[in-house]
Structure formats: structure tokens, C-alpha cells
Enzyme design. Structure first.
Site, PDB file in Angstrom:
ATOM      1  N   TYR A   1     -13.379  -3.553  11.136  1.00 41.94           N
ATOM      2  CA  TYR A   1     -12.046  -2.949  10.963  1.00 41.94           C
ATOM      3  C   TYR A   1     -11.230  -3.116  12.251  1.00 41.94           C
ATOM      4  CZ  TYR A   1      -8.565   0.758  10.103  1.00 41.94           C
ATOM      5  OH  TYR A   1      -7.407   1.469   9.952  1.00 41.94           O
TER       6      TYR A   1
ATOM      7  N   ASN B   1       1.512  -2.334   5.374  1.00 38.64           N
ATOM      8  CA  ASN B   1       0.736  -1.112   5.574  1.00 38.64           C
ATOM      9  C   ASN B   1      -0.620  -1.140   4.867  1.00 38.64           C
ATOM     10  OD1 ASN B   1       0.400   2.022   5.789  1.00 38.64           O
ATOM     11  ND2 ASN B   1       0.370   1.580   3.590  1.00 38.64           N
TER      12      ASN B   1
ATOM     13  N   ILE C   1      -5.082   9.933  11.220  1.00 36.84           N
ATOM     14  CA  ILE C   1      -4.064  10.482  10.315  1.00 36.84           C
ATOM     15  C   ILE C   1      -4.753  11.025   9.065  1.00 36.84           C
ATOM     16  CG2 ILE C   1      -1.906   9.987   9.081  1.00 36.84           C
ATOM     17  CD1 ILE C   1      -1.711   9.419  12.128  1.00 36.84           C
TER      18      ILE C   1
ATOM     19  N   GLY D   1       0.827  -1.204   0.000  1.00 46.44           N
ATOM     20  CA  GLY D   1       0.000   0.000   0.000  1.00 46.44           C
ATOM     21  C   GLY D   1       0.858   1.249   0.000  1.00 46.44           C
TER      22      GLY D   1
ATOM     23  N   LYS E   1      -7.657  -5.162  12.939  1.00 41.12           N
ATOM     24  CA  LYS E   1      -6.465  -4.478  13.443  1.00 41.12           C
ATOM     25  C   LYS E   1      -5.998  -5.057  14.779  1.00 41.12           C
ATOM     26  CE  LYS E   1      -5.723  -1.660  10.064  1.00 41.12           C
ATOM     27  NZ  LYS E   1      -4.472  -1.741   9.303  1.00 41.12           N
TER      28      LYS E   1
ATOM     29  N   SER F   1       1.231   3.258  -2.480  1.00 42.60           N
ATOM     30  CA  SER F   1       0.816   4.224  -3.503  1.00 42.60           C
ATOM     31  C   SER F   1       0.247   5.515  -2.920  1.00 42.60           C
ATOM     32  CB  SER F   1      -0.215   3.581  -4.449  1.00 42.60           C
ATOM     33  OG  SER F   1      -1.233   2.918  -3.729  1.00 42.60           O
ATOM     34  N   ARG F   2      -0.317   5.420  -1.718  1.00 44.48           N
ATOM     35  CA  ARG F   2      -0.986   6.611  -1.177  1.00 44.48           C
ATOM     36  C   ARG F   2      -0.756   6.723   0.334  1.00 44.48           C
ATOM     37  NH1 ARG F   2      -6.313   5.863  -1.306  1.00 44.48           N
ATOM     38  NH2 ARG F   2      -6.371   3.710  -2.032  1.00 44.48           N
TER      39      ARG F   2
END
Ligand code: NAP
Length: 247
Positions: A155, A90, A188, A12, A159, A14-15
Site C-alpha cells: 500500500y 481518490n 481518517i 471512489g 501511495k 461512493s464512500r
């Protein structure tokens, strides 16, 4: 340069947080493989930033949830570079809703990317890292995996699972010179949080003692520390980067 000569793979990349991690690891001398699953243009932009920071790298497409794609990509990296020193797990997605509105398929999708993805990538690199007698695996969990949050049951579960996985793998690989740690970001500023309603953002902000949202770079600095020699005696740890939101 803290990571001179090291080979890193950031899922991950890319962003968001992953992009900041790629940039920072590269600026410290690592050759960075920037993984993405669908945002090729964004991954190329990350690579430009990696090169702009004086570093080098490559983009590599695979879906972390797909065992065969992960295995093939890692084999290719090891064949090309002869080693793989740092894995940053990530990549992640969020499907948030109240339990009565969530579908079984939502659970499967979130867990397959967030938790099975961490398993797939860690398993794919483990043998090589053990052989090298050196490796750093850094998993990105979340504050809600530690404290829970209404509307984020699935989610949060994915995690929280990462934390148990991190500690178990840390015990398993310690004698082979491989450390396994996690970073646990709070709120974030990335695409993931950009769509939250203003009211929710204000509520979060009011509960952050340091009085601001985090930037991807705040998380990247903790990842860099765990990847560096300075963290050689740290394993099975979860470093919170949340402005005091949860202590
Ligand atoms: P983001 O901006 O939405 O970026 C997510 C990244 O994950 C993208 O690069 C995306 O690449 C990649 N990705 C998604 N599914 C993938 C898959 N199946 N295979 C490979 N790559 C995949 O998210 P972010 O905020 O930077 O979050 C990064 C990590 O931090 C996640 O694990 C997230 O859960 C965690 N986190 C974020 C926050 C926060 O407040 N933002 C807080 C705590 C934890 P593509 O676009 O190419 O799919």
C-alpha cells in the site's frame, strides 16, 4: 460559490473521503460525477447528499484499474458536458500484511487500483484539460506513502508512487494551464480504518499531536482548496492532512 459551472469527476465517490469530497465540491457549485466500482447503493446515497447540499451530479460506474472502462466513461462525460475541469483521483484499496504473507497477486491488485488507476484516469482527462487550457487533477496519496508503516509495504509503495507521478505530471501539464497536486491524509475515520484493532487505533491516536483522528471532511476541505482559484499558483505540491502525525 468557488466552483460555479465547473465539472468534476471524483473516483471512489461512493464512500468515505470520496463521498465527503463529492458533497463539498457540489456545495460550491460543481456538477459532480460520483464514480464507484461496486457499491451502487452507496453511490446513490452520495448523489442524494450532493443534491441535498444544493448541488447536482450523476453516478458513473467504472473500475479505475480498467483502461477501457475509464476511457469510455470520460469520453461520455466530455460528450455530455463539453468539458471536464476537476479530476479527484481518490479511489483506493488496502491489502495489509507482513511481507512474508503477501502474495504477488496482492501487489498486482493494490498497484492496479491505487497507482495504475491514477494513471488511467489522469491520462483519460489530460487531452481534454490541455485543450481547455484549464484543469485540476488532485490525487489522494497517504501518510504511509511518505513515512512507511510495518504491514503496509505494498500500500505504501503504491501511495509513494502517486507522489512521484503527481510531481512529474505537474511539470508536464503546467504550461497548458493544468495543475496537478496531491493530498496526503493521515488516519481518517472511514470503512478503510474501521476494522483496525483497538490497540492499533490507540497507538495511532497517541502519535497524533492534534489528539484526534481525521474526518473525511478534513481531507475534502484540502481538496476543495486545491480545486479552487485560490490554489491557481500551486502545482506539484503534497498537502498533508494528518493532524501532525508526520511533518
Ligand atoms: P473507503 O471508505 O474504503 O472507500 C474507498 C472508495 O474507493 C469507495 O468509494 C470504493 O468504491 C472506491 N474504489 C475502490 N476500488 C475501486 C476501483 N477499482 N474503481 C473505482 N472505485 C474504487 O476508503 P477511504 O478511507 O475513503 O479512502 C479514500 C482514499 O483515501 C483512498 O485512496 C485511500 O487509500 C486514501 N487514504 C485513506 C486514509 C484513511 O485513513 N481512511 C488515509 C490515507 C489515505 P466501491 O465501494 O464502489 O468499490
Amino acid at each position: 460559490m468557488k466552483l460555479e459551472g465547473k465539472i468534476a469527476l471524483v473516483t471512489g465517490g461512493s464512500r468515505g473521503i470520496g463521498r465527503a469530497v463529492c458533497r463539498l465540491l457540489a456545495s460550491e457549485g460543481a456538477f459532480v460525477f460520483v464514480n464507484y466500482s461496486s457499491s451502487e447503493d452507496a453511490a446513490r446515497e452520495t448523489l442524494e447528499e450532493v443534491k441535498g447540499s444544493g448541488g447536482d451530479g450523476e453516478i458513473v460506474r467504472f473500475n479505475v484499474a480498467d483502461e477501457a472502462e475509464v476511457r469510455d466513461a470520460v469520453e461520455k462525460i466530455v460528450k455530455e458536458k463539453g468539458r471536464l475541469d476537476i479530476l479527484v483521483n481518490n479511489a483506493g484499496i488496502a491489502i495489509d500484511n507482513l511481507i512474508v504473507r503477501l502474495k504477488g497477486d496482492d501487489f498486482d491488485r493494490v498497484v492496479s487500483v491505487n497507482l495504475k488507476g491514477v494513471f488511467n484516469c489522469s491520462r483519460a482527462v489530460a487531452r481534454q484539460m490541455m485543450k481547455q487550457k484549464y484543469g485540476r487533477i488532485i490525487n489522494v496519496t497517504s501518510v504511509v506513502g511518505e513515512m512507511g508503516n510495518a504491514g503496509q509495504s505494498v500500500y505504501s509503495a503504491s501511495k509513494a508512487g502517486i507522489i512521484g507521478f503527481t510531481k512529474s505530471l505537474a511539470k508536464e501539464l503546467a504550461s497548458r494551464g493544468v495543475t496537478v497536486n496531491a493530498v496526503s491524509p493521515g488516519f481518517i475515520e472511514t470503512d478503510m480504518t474501521a476494522s483496525l484493532p483497538e490497540k492499533v487505533r490507540e497507538e495511532y491516536l497517541a502519535s497524533i499531536p492534534l489528539g484526534r483522528f481525521g474526518e473525511p471532511e478534513d481531507v475534502a476541505r484540502a481538496v476543495l482548496f486545491l480545486a479552487s482559484d485560490g490554489a491557481s499558483y500551486i502545482t506539484g505540491e503534497v498537502i498533508r492532512v494528518n493532524g501532525g502525525l508526520y511533518m
